[in-house]
Write a protein that holds these residues in place. Structure first.
Motif, PDB file in Angstrom:
ATOM      1  N   TYR A 150     -32.361   6.258  51.545  1.00  0.00           N
ATOM      2  CA  TYR A 150     -31.984   6.509  50.174  1.00  0.00           C
ATOM      3  C   TYR A 150     -32.345   5.363  49.230  1.00  0.00           C
ATOM      4  CZ  TYR A 150     -29.482   9.767  47.558  1.00  0.00           C
ATOM      5  OH  TYR A 150     -29.200  10.752  46.689  1.00  0.00           O
TER       6      TYR A 150
ATOM      7  N   SER B 222     -35.753  11.531  47.332  1.00  0.00           N
ATOM      8  CA  SER B 222     -34.798  10.431  47.094  1.00  0.00           C
ATOM      9  C   SER B 222     -35.270   9.113  47.687  1.00  0.00           C
ATOM     10  CB  SER B 222     -33.448  10.759  47.736  1.00  0.00           C
ATOM     11  OG  SER B 222     -33.032  12.043  47.416  1.00  0.00           O
TER      12      SER B 222
ATOM     13  N   ARG C  87     -29.529   8.315  33.830  1.00  0.00           N
ATOM     14  CA  ARG C  87     -28.750   8.683  35.030  1.00  0.00           C
ATOM     15  C   ARG C  87     -29.331   7.956  36.249  1.00  0.00           C
ATOM     16  NH1 ARG C  87     -29.298  10.065  39.949  1.00  0.00           N
ATOM     17  NH2 ARG C  87     -30.910  11.529  39.331  1.00  0.00           N
TER      18      ARG C  87
HETATM   19  C1  LIG Z   1     -26.807   9.600  44.348  1.00  0.00           C
HETATM   20  C2  LIG Z   1     -27.534  10.552  43.472  1.00  0.00           C
HETATM   21  C3  LIG Z   1     -29.004  10.287  43.530  1.00  0.00           C
HETATM   22  O1  LIG Z   1     -29.327   9.103  42.842  1.00  0.00           O
HETATM   23  C4  LIG Z   1     -29.737  11.502  43.074  1.00  0.00           C
HETATM   24  C5  LIG Z   1     -31.192  11.223  42.997  1.00  0.00           C
HETATM   25  O2  LIG Z   1     -31.705  10.966  41.923  1.00  0.00           O
HETATM   26  C6  LIG Z   1     -31.986  11.177  44.207  1.00  0.00           C
HETATM   27  O3  LIG Z   1     -31.518  11.592  45.283  1.00  0.00           O
HETATM   28  O4  LIG Z   1     -33.135  10.711  44.101  1.00  0.00           O
END
Ligand SMILES: CC[C@H](O)CC(=O)C(=O)O
Ligand SMILES: [Mn+2]
Length: 344
Positions: A287, A170, A16
């Protein structure tokens, strides 16, 4: 001799979080090979979905090569012991896609919201419970909230019926003290706290250890660290570390390191590492999934991707604002043109 303490549960998210660096091109054969190896090596929970969770396949986030429901079905058919989990971001994933995932064998869902927006997850917890799934809260960008405020958000999820709640780093921006304080704060709200690390500052394993020492009962990993940004804590390293910390762990370290080397490495497009851009992500607190977008637009406009990332950090961009990356890059390019500044 006193018995060894039980190790925290390790959830592997190669299939994932690793979908981000794979640009969502996982095939059913790759899923089967990874699940078989993880399952045999004793991993108890395996997450499978588009990188942005159920319903993530889109122009905004990247189209999946293979329908994630088929990948989930293949994973569930392959696993003999491990539970298959999925990720759902309310607004991207829906109750309909969650039901479809459950019908294909997903037994757990991680319901992910920005760390200040737990209130949007109530219906999704209810839907997961109605489907008989384990429902786990996933508070993304947790570095952006102080521990007490994060615990308030976790309290909302606990009230919605969360079986466990993750602190999600994240941006890979936390340092060990920050991980420790947040776990301690959430322990006042739930007995089952999880920690999900990214390695942008090279601290994925260190922060995970700090979280475990503060009482985290679940932690995440990816084989070979294959995840967004500089990747996640490597599952094989977590197994070795838990063993050396004296825990009773079901994980077979050498089987996991074989899987990392022989199953995952051959299909990896690159080795996630805290390089110039990933380091800037951790440093700016943005992010991890912004990495490839910032690189692409930086290249297109002749900008240093680090400038784009730092500006996104100044503007406090959060998950789901990928379209902002384009705006920020265009703004920086216009400003550079106006001042005649040399581009990267
Ligand atoms: C966009 C979802 C994201 O990748 C979730 C995650 O693993 C994170 O925020 O680290
Ligand atoms: Mn992640």
């Amino acid at each position: 001799m006193s018995p060894k303490p039980k190790a925290p549960l390790v959830c592997d998210t190669t299939l994932r979080d690793g979908s981000h660096p794979m640009r969502h091109t996982y095939t059913a054969e790759q899923v089967e090979a990874v699940v078989r190896a993880l399952d045999r090596a004793g991993v108890e929970m395996i997450e499978v979905a588009h990188g942005d969770g159920l319903g993530g396949s889109s122009l905004q986030y990247g189209m999946s090569a293979v329908d994630e429901l088929d990948l989930i079905a293949r994973a569930a058919e392959t696993a003999e012991r491990a539970r298959i989990a999925v990720l759902l971001i309310p607004g991207i994933g829906t109750r309909v896609t969650l039901k479809a995932a459950a019908e294909r064998g997903a037994r757990a869902v991680r319901i992910a919201t920005h760390c200040t927006e737990a209130d949007v997850s109530e219906q999704h917890f209810a839907a997961a419970k109605a489907l008989g799934m384990e429902a786990i809260g996933f508070l993304m960008m947790s570095h952006m909230l102080e521990p007490a405020a994060l615990a308030e958000q976790a309290g909302l999820m606990a009230g919605f019926g969360a079986d466990a709640i993750y602190i999600v780093d994240s941006a890979g921006a936390l340092v060990p003290a920050g991980a420790r304080e947040r776990v301690a704060a959430l322990r006042d709200v739930t007995g089952d706290v999880g920690f999900h690390a990214h390695n942008n500052l090279g601290l994925a394993i260190g922060n995970t250890v700090a979280a475990i020492e503060a009482g985290a009962a679940r932690v995440d990993g990816c084989l070979r660290g294959l995840g967004a940004g500089a990747g996640n804590a490597a599952t094989e390293l977590l197994a070795a570390t838990l063993d050396r910390m004296g825990y009773d762990t079901p994980l077979d370290t050498f089987a996991l390191s074989d899987a990392a080397e022989h199953v995952v490495l051959p299909f990896m497009p690159f080795q996630p590492f805290p390089d110039r851009e990933s380091l800037a992500i951790g440093y700016a607190g943005v992010y991890s999934t912004f990495l490839l977008h910032a690189k692409r637009h930086g290249e297109r406009l002749g900008l240093d991707p680090r400038d784009i990332l730092v500006e996104l950090g100044n503007r406090k961009a959060v998950a789901g604002q990928e379209d902002w990356i384009v705006d920020v890059a265009e703004d920086l390019a216009r400003a550079a043109a106006a001042t005649g500044a040399p581009s990267a």
